[in-house]
Design a protein around this motif. Structure first.
Motif, PDB file in Angstrom:
ATOM      1  N   ARG A 250       0.825  -1.211   0.000  1.00  0.00           N
ATOM      2  CA  ARG A 250       0.000   0.000   0.000  1.00  0.00           C
ATOM      3  C   ARG A 250       0.857   1.259   0.000  1.00  0.00           C
ATOM      4  O   ARG A 250       0.600   2.202  -0.763  1.00  0.00           O
ATOM      5  CB  ARG A 250      -0.940  -0.003   1.204  1.00  0.00           C
ATOM      6  N   LEU A 251       1.882   1.290   0.848  1.00  0.00           N
ATOM      7  CA  LEU A 251       2.761   2.452   0.902  1.00  0.00           C
ATOM      8  C   LEU A 251       3.497   2.645  -0.413  1.00  0.00           C
ATOM      9  O   LEU A 251       3.619   3.771  -0.917  1.00  0.00           O
ATOM     10  CB  LEU A 251       3.763   2.285   2.046  1.00  0.00           C
ATOM     11  N   ARG A 253       2.631   1.745  -3.463  1.00  0.00           N
ATOM     12  CA  ARG A 253       1.739   2.255  -4.509  1.00  0.00           C
ATOM     13  C   ARG A 253       1.367   3.717  -4.276  1.00  0.00           C
ATOM     14  O   ARG A 253       1.242   4.494  -5.231  1.00  0.00           O
ATOM     15  CB  ARG A 253       0.500   1.376  -4.600  1.00  0.00           C
ATOM     16  N   ARG A 254       1.205   4.103  -3.024  1.00  0.00           N
ATOM     17  CA  ARG A 254       0.920   5.507  -2.739  1.00  0.00           C
ATOM     18  C   ARG A 254       2.082   6.409  -3.150  1.00  0.00           C
ATOM     19  O   ARG A 254       1.892   7.581  -3.478  1.00  0.00           O
ATOM     20  CB  ARG A 254       0.606   5.697  -1.258  1.00  0.00           C
ATOM     21  N   CYS A 255       3.288   5.847  -3.107  1.00  0.00           N
ATOM     22  CA  CYS A 255       4.472   6.604  -3.531  1.00  0.00           C
ATOM     23  C   CYS A 255       4.681   6.551  -5.038  1.00  0.00           C
ATOM     24  O   CYS A 255       5.625   7.166  -5.559  1.00  0.00           O
ATOM     25  CB  CYS A 255       5.718   6.065  -2.826  1.00  0.00           C
ATOM     26  N   GLY A 256       3.826   5.805  -5.746  1.00  0.00           N
ATOM     27  CA  GLY A 256       3.920   5.737  -7.198  1.00  0.00           C
ATOM     28  C   GLY A 256       4.668   4.551  -7.748  1.00  0.00           C
ATOM     29  O   GLY A 256       4.873   4.453  -8.964  1.00  0.00           O
TER      30      GLY A 256
END
Length: 305
Positions: A250-251, A253-256
């Motif tokens: 999750r982290l 993907r949130r960072c791209g």
């Protein structure tokens, strides 16, 4: 002997000396020294060896560490119980955690615990191996320990709660050969540069297997890092691709980043350990919440399977 003496004793150990402990406790150093001299006289043993301008624990002092922590924690539990039998009012939960479980499930646990008990502080202490987590819990430095291991653990003298199993995933900078959400096999990483942790970890053994499977010299470890918090930033800059437990998904993907499931892969066994007694009400509440999360994730895994 009284609780104040034990508190002073632990402060000297934790702060590495009398002067720093006195400053942290907001007491005069002569008062602290006198309290320790009285405690040593009462016990009939020296708790510290004076070395130059500093001190080191004696053998007797080392033996007193765990009982002292338990006594103070039990006193805190009495205060907590007296303060409010209907709920938790203040206090701190001390949790030792390894890096990957510290991303997840710890984030979910703290988020939910803070909603349920907003006046309680969750304090985490870093550990980097399962043995370190177990040692911190056994010594009383932390009430609870969250660890990830290659195989299930069962340390003697501790209660063990299996929380979840985390498969490993490949994390890479966006726009490259790794497509987000598309399952890949080790052979698909031929020619890639890999980011790795030190030898001895489960993550490193998976990376070593990939280099052997995916093409020898065409697939290389480009950097080795001790701090696993550095791995995701390195992958995002395109230095190489990383193999991480799915707790980072999750982290990342949130960072791209692109995150791809890896098959076949090992599982990181996430476990919470605790002493069978001497838990404060806040720690018992945190442990109960962890048990509820473990049961829910087991149901989710069973239904999806």
């Amino acid at each position: 002997m009284d609780a104040r003496q034990l508190e002073y004793f632990l402060a000297i150990v934790e702060h590495g000396g009398f002067s720093k402990a006195a400053a942290a406790l907001h007491v005069a150093q002569p008062s602290l020294s006198q309290a320790m001299a009285t405690l040593e006289a009462d016990l009939g043993v020296a708790l510290f060896h004076r070395v130059g301008r500093g001190v080191v624990l004696s053998e007797a002092g080392a033996e007193l560490l765990e009982p002292s922590r338990r006594v103070l924690r039990d006193l805190a539990a009495v205060r907590d119980t007296a303060a409010g039998l209907a709920g938790l009012h203040g206090g701190t939960v001390e949790v030792a955690t390894m890096p990957s479980p510290g991303i997840e499930p710890l984030t979910t646990l703290i988020h939910r615990f803070a909603e349920l008990h907003p006046s309680v502080t969750v304090s985490t202490q870093a550990a980097f191996t399962p043995d370190e987590v177990v040692s911190l819990v056994r010594s009383g430095a932390c009430e609870l320990g969250l660890l990830g291991s290659a195989s299930p653990v069962n340390p003697s003298g501790l209660d063990v709660l299996h929380v979840e199993d985390q498969p490993f995933v490949v994390v890479a900078a966006p726009g490259g050969a790794i497509e987000d959400g598309v399952t890949i096999r080790p052979a698909d990483l031929a020619g890639q540069k890999l980011i790795a942790s030190r030898t001895g970890s489960l993550m490193r053994s998976i990376v070593d297997d990939i280099t052997a499977t995916a093409g020898g010299s065409r697939t290389q470890i480009v950097t080795v890092v001790d701090h696993r918090t550095s791995i995701l930033p390195l992958a995002l800059t395109g230095v190489g691709v990383a193999v991480l437990p799915s707790s980072w998904t999750r982290l990342a993907r949130r960072c791209g980043a692109a995150v791809a499931p890896l098959e076949p892969t090992a599982q990181l066994h996430v476990t919470m350990v605790s002493l069978p007694a001497h838990l404060t009400p806040a720690a018992r509440a945190f442990l109960s919440l962890t048990g509820s999360l473990a049961a829910r994730r087991l149901r989710d895994t069973t239904s999806s399977g």
